[in-house]
Design a protein around this motif. Structure first.
Motif, short mmCIF file in Angstrom:
data_model
loop_
_atom_site.label_atom_id
_atom_site.label_comp_id
_atom_site.label_asym_id
_atom_site.label_seq_id
_atom_site.Cartn_x
_atom_site.Cartn_y
_atom_site.Cartn_z
N VAL A 27 -59.01 -43.00 -15.49
CA VAL A 27 -57.65 -42.64 -15.90
C VAL A 27 -57.28 -41.27 -15.36
CG1 VAL A 27 -56.24 -42.04 -17.91
CG2 VAL A 27 -57.59 -44.14 -17.92
N VAL A 28 -58.19 -40.30 -15.45
CA VAL A 28 -57.92 -38.96 -14.93
C VAL A 28 -57.70 -39.01 -13.42
CG1 VAL A 28 -58.97 -36.69 -14.56
CG2 VAL A 28 -59.10 -37.77 -16.80
N GLN A 33 -54.16 -38.45 -8.79
CA GLN A 33 -53.91 -38.94 -7.44
C GLN A 33 -52.53 -39.58 -7.27
OE1 GLN A 33 -55.79 -38.51 -4.67
NE2 GLN A 33 -57.01 -37.20 -5.98
N TYR A 34 -52.01 -40.19 -8.32
CA TYR A 34 -50.78 -40.96 -8.17
C TYR A 34 -49.65 -40.52 -9.09
CZ TYR A 34 -53.97 -43.95 -5.63
OH TYR A 34 -54.90 -44.40 -4.74
N VAL A 35 -49.92 -40.34 -10.37
CA VAL A 35 -48.85 -40.08 -11.33
C VAL A 35 -48.32 -38.65 -11.20
CG1 VAL A 35 -48.25 -40.01 -13.77
CG2 VAL A 35 -49.74 -41.83 -12.90
N PRO A 37 -48.55 -36.37 -8.68
CA PRO A 37 -47.79 -36.09 -7.44
C PRO A 37 -46.42 -36.77 -7.42
CG PRO A 37 -50.05 -36.58 -6.89
CD PRO A 37 -49.88 -36.87 -8.35
N TRP A 38 -46.33 -37.94 -8.02
CA TRP A 38 -45.04 -38.64 -8.07
C TRP A 38 -44.07 -37.90 -8.98
CZ3 TRP A 38 -42.98 -40.71 -12.58
CH2 TRP A 38 -41.78 -41.37 -12.42
N ALA A 39 -44.55 -37.39 -10.12
CA ALA A 39 -43.69 -36.76 -11.11
C ALA A 39 -43.37 -35.30 -10.79
CB ALA A 39 -44.34 -36.85 -12.49
N GLU A 40 -44.15 -34.66 -9.95
CA GLU A 40 -43.98 -33.22 -9.69
C GLU A 40 -42.58 -32.86 -9.17
OE1 GLU A 40 -43.94 -29.60 -7.45
OE2 GLU A 40 -44.21 -31.50 -6.43
N PRO A 41 -41.98 -33.60 -8.25
CA PRO A 41 -40.62 -33.23 -7.82
C PRO A 41 -39.57 -33.41 -8.93
CG PRO A 41 -41.61 -34.72 -6.23
CD PRO A 41 -42.52 -34.67 -7.41
N LEU A 42 -39.86 -34.20 -9.92
CA LEU A 42 -38.91 -34.45 -11.00
C LEU A 42 -38.96 -33.39 -12.09
CD1 LEU A 42 -39.61 -38.27 -11.34
CD2 LEU A 42 -37.82 -37.18 -10.02
#
Length: 53
Positions: A27-28, A33-35, A37-42
């Protein structure tokens, strides 16, 4: 929720603990790796309100 997961894991307490550790690490890994980096610009971490002088 954790009790339900613990009851449904196979094996004795040591095997369940090892499987739980592997699940937590998975989970970590997915989060980093995915969640994230995807949420960082938001996220508004770079929106500062302090004026430079």
């Amino acid at each position: 929720m954790y009790g339900w997961i613990w009851r449904h894991l196979p094996g004795n307490a040591w095997v369940k603990a090892l499987i739980s550790l592997v699940l937590v690490l998975a989970v970590v890994y997915v989060l980093f790796q995915y969640v994230f980096p995807w949420a960082e610009p938001l996220l508004p971490f770079n929106d500062v309100t302090v004026n430079g002088q």
